[in-house]
Design a protein around this motif. Structure first.
Motif, PDB file in Angstrom:
ATOM      1  N   PHE A  30       0.841  -1.194   0.000  1.00  0.00           N
ATOM      2  CA  PHE A  30       0.000   0.000   0.000  1.00  0.00           C
ATOM      3  C   PHE A  30       0.882   1.251   0.000  1.00  0.00           C
ATOM      4  O   PHE A  30       1.858   1.334   0.743  1.00  0.00           O
ATOM      5  CB  PHE A  30      -0.897  -0.023   1.243  1.00  0.00           C
ATOM      6  N   LYS A  31       0.536   2.209  -0.835  1.00  0.00           N
ATOM      7  CA  LYS A  31       1.326   3.443  -0.923  1.00  0.00           C
ATOM      8  C   LYS A  31       0.897   4.400   0.193  1.00  0.00           C
ATOM      9  O   LYS A  31      -0.179   4.993   0.155  1.00  0.00           O
ATOM     10  CB  LYS A  31       1.142   4.101  -2.291  1.00  0.00           C
ATOM     11  N   GLU A  32       1.766   4.589   1.168  1.00  0.00           N
ATOM     12  CA  GLU A  32       1.464   5.489   2.268  1.00  0.00           C
ATOM     13  C   GLU A  32       1.859   6.930   1.933  1.00  0.00           C
ATOM     14  O   GLU A  32       2.393   7.229   0.859  1.00  0.00           O
ATOM     15  CB  GLU A  32       2.192   5.040   3.529  1.00  0.00           C
ATOM     16  N   ARG A  33       1.623   7.805   2.903  1.00  0.00           N
ATOM     17  CA  ARG A  33       1.908   9.230   2.756  1.00  0.00           C
ATOM     18  C   ARG A  33       3.336   9.488   2.285  1.00  0.00           C
ATOM     19  O   ARG A  33       3.576  10.326   1.411  1.00  0.00           O
ATOM     20  CB  ARG A  33       1.660   9.910   4.105  1.00  0.00           C
ATOM     21  N   SER A  34       4.305   8.758   2.853  1.00  0.00           N
ATOM     22  CA  SER A  34       5.713   9.002   2.520  1.00  0.00           C
ATOM     23  C   SER A  34       6.010   8.736   1.054  1.00  0.00           C
ATOM     24  O   SER A  34       6.909   9.356   0.474  1.00  0.00           O
ATOM     25  CB  SER A  34       6.625   8.140   3.400  1.00  0.00           C
ATOM     26  N   TRP A  35       5.258   7.814   0.440  1.00  0.00           N
ATOM     27  CA  TRP A  35       5.476   7.539  -0.982  1.00  0.00           C
ATOM     28  C   TRP A  35       5.128   8.770  -1.804  1.00  0.00           C
ATOM     29  O   TRP A  35       5.836   9.102  -2.754  1.00  0.00           O
ATOM     30  CB  TRP A  35       4.618   6.351  -1.425  1.00  0.00           C
ATOM     31  N   TYR A  36       4.055   9.458  -1.445  1.00  0.00           N
ATOM     32  CA  TYR A  36       3.634  10.642  -2.198  1.00  0.00           C
ATOM     33  C   TYR A  36       4.516  11.857  -1.899  1.00  0.00           C
ATOM     34  O   TYR A  36       4.593  12.779  -2.715  1.00  0.00           O
ATOM     35  CB  TYR A  36       2.172  10.963  -1.895  1.00  0.00           C
ATOM     36  N   VAL A  37       5.186  11.856  -0.757  1.00  0.00           N
ATOM     37  CA  VAL A  37       6.107  12.957  -0.443  1.00  0.00           C
ATOM     38  C   VAL A  37       7.334  12.872  -1.331  1.00  0.00           C
ATOM     39  O   VAL A  37       7.646  13.789  -2.091  1.00  0.00           O
ATOM     40  CB  VAL A  37       6.500  12.935   1.043  1.00  0.00           C
ATOM     41  N   ASP A  38       8.049  11.765  -1.266  1.00  0.00           N
ATOM     42  CA  ASP A  38       9.234  11.607  -2.111  1.00  0.00           C
ATOM     43  C   ASP A  38       9.568  10.153  -2.420  1.00  0.00           C
ATOM     44  O   ASP A  38      10.476   9.866  -3.184  1.00  0.00           O
ATOM     45  CB  ASP A  38      10.458  12.282  -1.484  1.00  0.00           C
ATOM     46  N   GLY A  39       8.798   9.201  -1.856  1.00  0.00           N
ATOM     47  CA  GLY A  39       9.085   7.795  -2.100  1.00  0.00           C
ATOM     48  C   GLY A  39       8.925   7.389  -3.543  1.00  0.00           C
ATOM     49  O   GLY A  39       9.547   6.425  -3.995  1.00  0.00           O
ATOM     50  N   TRP A  40       8.095   8.105  -4.295  1.00  0.00           N
ATOM     51  CA  TRP A  40       7.886   7.781  -5.713  1.00  0.00           C
ATOM     52  C   TRP A  40       9.150   8.011  -6.541  1.00  0.00           C
ATOM     53  O   TRP A  40       9.273   7.501  -7.640  1.00  0.00           O
ATOM     54  CB  TRP A  40       6.721   8.578  -6.283  1.00  0.00           C
ATOM     55  N   LYS A  41      10.101   8.742  -5.963  1.00  0.00           N
ATOM     56  CA  LYS A  41      11.364   8.997  -6.662  1.00  0.00           C
ATOM     57  C   LYS A  41      12.442   7.980  -6.322  1.00  0.00           C
ATOM     58  O   LYS A  41      13.516   7.985  -6.932  1.00  0.00           O
ATOM     59  CB  LYS A  41      11.876  10.389  -6.312  1.00  0.00           C
ATOM     60  N   ASP A  42      12.190   7.136  -5.345  1.00  0.00           N
ATOM     61  CA  ASP A  42      13.216   6.237  -4.830  1.00  0.00           C
ATOM     62  C   ASP A  42      12.972   4.790  -5.230  1.00  0.00           C
ATOM     63  O   ASP A  42      11.835   4.332  -5.276  1.00  0.00           O
ATOM     64  CB  ASP A  42      13.268   6.314  -3.299  1.00  0.00           C
ATOM     65  N   PHE A  43      14.067   4.079  -5.462  1.00  0.00           N
ATOM     66  CA  PHE A  43      13.990   2.647  -5.741  1.00  0.00           C
ATOM     67  C   PHE A  43      13.871   1.882  -4.431  1.00  0.00           C
ATOM     68  O   PHE A  43      14.630   2.126  -3.491  1.00  0.00           O
ATOM     69  CB  PHE A  43      15.228   2.192  -6.503  1.00  0.00           C
ATOM     70  N   ASP A  44      12.933   0.961  -4.344  1.00  0.00           N
ATOM     71  CA  ASP A  44      12.732   0.133  -3.165  1.00  0.00           C
ATOM     72  C   ASP A  44      13.395  -1.219  -3.394  1.00  0.00           C
ATOM     73  O   ASP A  44      12.871  -2.061  -4.124  1.00  0.00           O
ATOM     74  CB  ASP A  44      11.236  -0.037  -2.886  1.00  0.00           C
ATOM     75  N   ALA A  45      14.525  -1.411  -2.771  1.00  0.00           N
ATOM     76  CA  ALA A  45      15.285  -2.653  -2.971  1.00  0.00           C
ATOM     77  C   ALA A  45      14.549  -3.867  -2.422  1.00  0.00           C
ATOM     78  O   ALA A  45      14.870  -5.010  -2.769  1.00  0.00           O
ATOM     79  CB  ALA A  45      16.652  -2.542  -2.309  1.00  0.00           C
ATOM     80  N   ASN A  46      13.547  -3.657  -1.576  1.00  0.00           N
ATOM     81  CA  ASN A  46      12.800  -4.768  -0.991  1.00  0.00           C
ATOM     82  C   ASN A  46      11.600  -5.176  -1.829  1.00  0.00           C
ATOM     83  O   ASN A  46      10.926  -6.152  -1.504  1.00  0.00           O
ATOM     84  CB  ASN A  46      12.340  -4.390   0.419  1.00  0.00           C
ATOM     85  N   ALA A  47      11.311  -4.421  -2.869  1.00  0.00           N
ATOM     86  CA  ALA A  47      10.172  -4.744  -3.724  1.00  0.00           C
ATOM     87  C   ALA A  47      10.565  -5.846  -4.704  1.00  0.00           C
ATOM     88  O   ALA A  47      11.458  -5.668  -5.537  1.00  0.00           O
ATOM     89  CB  ALA A  47       9.713  -3.503  -4.481  1.00  0.00           C
TER      90      ALA A  47
END
Length: 377
Positions: free
Chosen positions: A147-164
């Motif tokens: 689930f995309k939380e608040r932090s994803w919309y702040v700047d997480g959408w710019k970052d690669f998630d190595a755990n995904a």
């Protein structure tokens, strides 16, 4: 976190073309016009949509699984014969489907493989049908299941998630790649960045909706996301519309007045409402978050409103013909009220008539509703 160097090499060729307009960090290299520029087949005004310069009130289906190819990717639902599907539609229909990063990864090689997605665009073009790709889901379904939380919309959408597990690059980089690759398709109606965005906070591992919290600045966070990510899409593709995939029922970030505030982003050209649980009712919901209010807010924001999902259960629990009547009445009422189109949830190639589902197969009477309500020219 950024992806490993080996992954950057795999996507470098595409990102280089995007970097002529944007830096990889998403900072605009030139001033970006907020309004779409001439050149697209589909255009929008507060009065509705146009296709090839003529009034267009599109109908069609959500067919989320079109890019599924079990011989290449992890898939999302059953495989679809693309020529059969697009050939079955009334002329100038609109289909909304998943264009998620996970479906562009070859599950055998771990490399980016655009073949299944290219096939969707090619089939739509061959049949002169229009498509609306969704680049990522809010709930992570058929993607990374997160689930995309608040932090994803702040700047997480710019970052690669190595755990995904089903991710090679950030959403920002996937957005750049997808827009650069398919922006010139004559079947492309609009870009949808996230389906049903809701930047709330999870308070348990399951992120159940009844335990999530909604900080007071959530609407500002969501608006800033559309302002920033939308500007990047507009820089890469100056002509194609951008739609916000808002559910519209009072969710975190778009409840009440916040719906209009987010809709007023200069990089949102079309807004949405998703309609479930009010069978046969044209304008469901209450005075604060109902469809009638959303139409008024969209008009105030100067944007057309597409009812991008309409779903009703049928099969073992209700005859298909009854559902078709309910949805036909609903669409007719919504059109009169000022909506800009209607897409049904959901086409599947393998409907389950002995179960209670929202499945829509080739022989469903809803095909007749879609054909009867469509308008073009």
């Amino acid at each position: 976190m950024k992806p490993p160097t080996s992954v950057w090499r795999r996507v470098a060729a595409v990102l280089v073309s995007a970097a002529t307009v944007l830096t990889v960090s998403g900072v605009a290299a030139r001033t970006v016009d907020a309004a779409p520029q001439p050149g697209a087949r589909v255009t929008a005004t507060v009065d509705g949509l146009k296709l090839d310069g003529q009034d267009w009130w599109p109908t069609g289906f959500n067919a989320y699984q079109l890019a599924t190819d079990w011989g290449v990717n992890w898939g999302c639902g059953a495989m679809v014969d693309l020529d059969d599907y697009f050939g079955s539609l009334p002329a100038k229909s609109l289909t909304r489907f998943n264009l998620f990063q996970a479906l562009a990864i070859n599950k055998f090689t771990g490399e980016l493989d655009f073949g299944p997605m290219d096939a969707v665009f090619a089939a739509a073009e061959d049949h002169n049908q229009m498509i609306l790709p969704v680049l990522s889901p809010q709930d992570g379904a058929c993607e990374n299941e997160t689930f995309k939380e608040r932090s994803w919309y702040v700047d997480g959408w710019k970052d690669f998630d190595a755990n995904a597990a089903k991710s090679l690059i950030s959403f920002q980089d996937w957005m750049h790649i997808a827009v650069a690759r398919w922006k010139d398709s004559p079947s492309l109606a609009a870009w949808e960045l996230v389906g049903e965005p809701e930047p709330s906070l999870c308070t348990d591992t399951a992120c159940n909706w009844w335990t999530r919290t909604c900080p007071s600045d959530t609407a500002q966070i969501l608006r800033s996301f559309y302002d920033a990510a939308g500007a990047e899409v507009r820089a890469l593709d100056p002509k194609t519309l951008i739609t916000a995939g808002l559910l519209g029922g009072g969710q975190c970030g778009t409840g009440g007045d916040d719906y209009q505030y987010v809709s007023e982003s200069p990089y949102v050209d079309v807004v949405q409402y998703h309609d479930y649980g009010a069978d046969g009712v044209a304008l469901p919901g209450d005075q604060w978050n109902g469809l009638a209010r959303r139409i008024t807010q969209a008009t105030a924001a100067g944007k057309p409103l597409l009812v991008a999902e309409i779903g009703e259960l049928a099969g073992s629990c209700e005859p298909l013909a009854t559902r078709a009547t309910h949805i036909g009445d609903k669409i007719a009422g919504q059109k009169t009220a000022g909506t800009a189109g209607a897409l049904l949830w959901a086409f599947v190639p393998d409907p389950r008539p002995t179960e209670c589902t929202m499945d829509i197969g080739y022989d469903d009477p809803l095909y007749g509703v879609v054909a009867a309500e469509a308008e073009w020219g």
